[in-house]
Design a protein around this motif. Structure first.
Motif, short mmCIF file in Angstrom:
data_model
loop_
_atom_site.label_atom_id
_atom_site.label_comp_id
_atom_site.label_asym_id
_atom_site.label_seq_id
_atom_site.Cartn_x
_atom_site.Cartn_y
_atom_site.Cartn_z
N ARG A 1 9.18 6.14 10.99
CA ARG A 1 10.45 6.87 11.07
C ARG A 1 11.57 5.94 11.57
N GLY A 2 12.77 6.13 10.99
CA GLY A 2 13.96 5.40 11.46
C GLY A 2 13.94 3.94 11.07
N LEU A 3 14.41 3.10 11.98
CA LEU A 3 14.58 1.68 11.69
C LEU A 3 13.25 0.97 11.45
N ARG A 4 12.15 1.51 11.95
CA ARG A 4 10.84 0.88 11.73
C ARG A 4 10.52 0.79 10.24
N GLY A 5 11.05 1.73 9.46
CA GLY A 5 10.74 1.75 8.03
C GLY A 5 11.53 0.76 7.21
N LEU A 6 12.55 0.15 7.80
CA LEU A 6 13.39 -0.77 7.03
C LEU A 6 12.59 -1.95 6.48
N ARG A 7 11.62 -2.42 7.25
CA ARG A 7 10.87 -3.59 6.80
C ARG A 7 10.04 -3.28 5.56
N LEU A 8 9.67 -2.01 5.38
CA LEU A 8 8.93 -1.64 4.18
C LEU A 8 9.80 -1.75 2.93
N LEU A 9 11.12 -1.61 3.11
CA LEU A 9 12.03 -1.69 1.97
C LEU A 9 12.34 -3.13 1.56
N LEU A 10 11.97 -4.10 2.41
CA LEU A 10 12.22 -5.51 2.10
C LEU A 10 11.05 -6.11 1.33
N ASN A 11 10.48 -5.31 0.46
CA ASN A 11 9.29 -5.70 -0.29
C ASN A 11 9.70 -6.08 -1.71
N VAL B 1 0.84 -1.21 0.00
CA VAL B 1 0.00 0.00 0.00
C VAL B 1 0.87 1.25 0.00
N TYR B 2 1.91 1.29 0.85
CA TYR B 2 2.76 2.47 0.89
C TYR B 2 3.64 2.57 -0.34
N LEU B 3 3.97 1.44 -0.95
CA LEU B 3 4.71 1.48 -2.22
C LEU B 3 3.87 2.17 -3.29
N ILE B 4 2.60 1.80 -3.40
CA ILE B 4 1.73 2.43 -4.40
C ILE B 4 1.53 3.90 -4.09
N ALA B 5 1.26 4.22 -2.82
CA ALA B 5 1.03 5.62 -2.45
C ALA B 5 2.26 6.48 -2.69
N THR B 6 3.46 5.90 -2.51
CA THR B 6 4.70 6.65 -2.72
C THR B 6 5.01 6.79 -4.20
N ALA B 7 4.75 5.72 -4.97
CA ALA B 7 5.09 5.73 -6.39
C ALA B 7 4.12 6.58 -7.21
N ASN B 8 2.85 6.63 -6.79
CA ASN B 8 1.85 7.31 -7.61
C ASN B 8 2.17 8.77 -7.92
N PRO B 9 2.57 9.61 -6.93
CA PRO B 9 2.88 11.01 -7.28
C PRO B 9 4.01 11.14 -8.30
#
Length: 205
Positions: A149-159, A86-94
Motif C-alpha cells: 500500500r502507498g509508496l511501498r508499491g512504487l518500486r513494483l511499477l519500476l519494472n 510475479v505480481y505483474l503476472i498475477a495482476t495481468a492474468n485476470p
C-alpha cells in the motif's frame, strides 16, 4: 479466418499456462503453488482441446502471429524470484483471461462449423476453470495491494517487464480480435465480463 483465430487462441492458452507455471515457482505457500501448477495444466488442456478441434476438421496448425510472438519472447525476461514480475503476472492474468478467453472462446460456440454437444461441453469446462483462476489470482492481488500500500508499491511499477508487456499485449489482442471481428464478433459482449471482473473485490473479500 476461423482456423487462424483458433490457432491464435491455442497460443493464448499456452501463454496463460506459462504464466501459471512461473507463479507456481514463486509462492511460499505450498497450497498456492499446488493450485498454480493445476492451473497451468488446465491451460495446457485448453490448448490441447483447441488442437483437437483443428485436427477434427483437418485444419493446419500455424505459427503464432506478431502479438503472440512478442508475448512469447517476453518469457525469457520473467523471473519467478522477482516480486515485481510475479505480481505483474498475477495482476495481468485476470484481465488477460477476461479479455481473451471470456470474450472469444464462448463466441466460437456460435460458429456453425463448431456447433456440437462436444464443443459446448468443452467451453463449459474452460469457463469453469477460468472462474477458479480469476478468483485465486484476484485474492492474491488483494493481498499484494495491502502489503504494498502507498509508496511501498512504487518500486513494483519500476519494472521494465511492464513496459514490454504494454507494447506486446495490444498486438496480441489485435491478433485475436481482428479475426473474431471478421467473423462477426461484437465488442460490446465483453462489457458484462469486465463488469464482473471489476466487482471481484466485493465477491472475494
Amino acid at each position: 479466418t476461423l482456423v487462424r483465430l483458433i490457432n491464435e487462441l491455442i497460443y493464448v492458452e499456452e501463454i496463460a499456462g506459462m504464466n501459471f507455471a512461473i507463479l507456481a515457482r514463486a509462492p511460499r505457500s505450498d497450497d498456492l503453488a499446488t493450485l498454480y501448477r493445476l492451473f497451468a495444466e488446465e491451460e495446457r488442456r485448453h490448448a490441447d482441446g483447441l488442437r483437437r478441434v483443428l485436427a477434427l476438421h483437418e485444419a493446419p496448425l500455424n505459427p503464432p502471429g506478431l502479438g503472440n510472438s512478442l508475448v512469447l519472447d517476453e518469457f525469457d525476461a520473467l523471473d519467478p524470484e522477482s516480486v515485481g514480475d510475479v505480481y505483474l503476472i498475477a495482476t495481468a492474468n485476470p484481465v488477460f483471461e477476461t479479455m481473451l478467453d471470456a470474450g472469444t472462446v464462448p463466441f466460437l460456440r456460435t460458429h456453425p462449423a463448431l456447433a456440437s454437444d462436444w464443443f459446448e461441453d468443452f467451453v463449459k469446462r474452460i469457463t469453469r476453470d477460468e472462474a477458479a483462476h480469476l478468483a485465486v489470482n484476484w485474492m492474491v492481488i488483494r493481498e499484494a495491494g495491502e502489503r504494498y500500500r502507498g509508496l511501498r508499491g512504487l518500486r513494483l511499477l519500476l519494472n521494465p517487464s511492464i513496459v514490454r508487456g504494454m507494447i506486446a499485449v495490444p498486438f496480441m489482442s489485435l491478433d485475436v480480435y481482428s479475426l473474431a471481428h471478421r467473423l462477426g464478433y461484437r465488442f460490446e459482449t465483453l462489457l458484462p465480463a469486465f463488469g464482473k471482473l471489476w466487482r471481484l473485490h466485493r465477491r472475494y473479500p
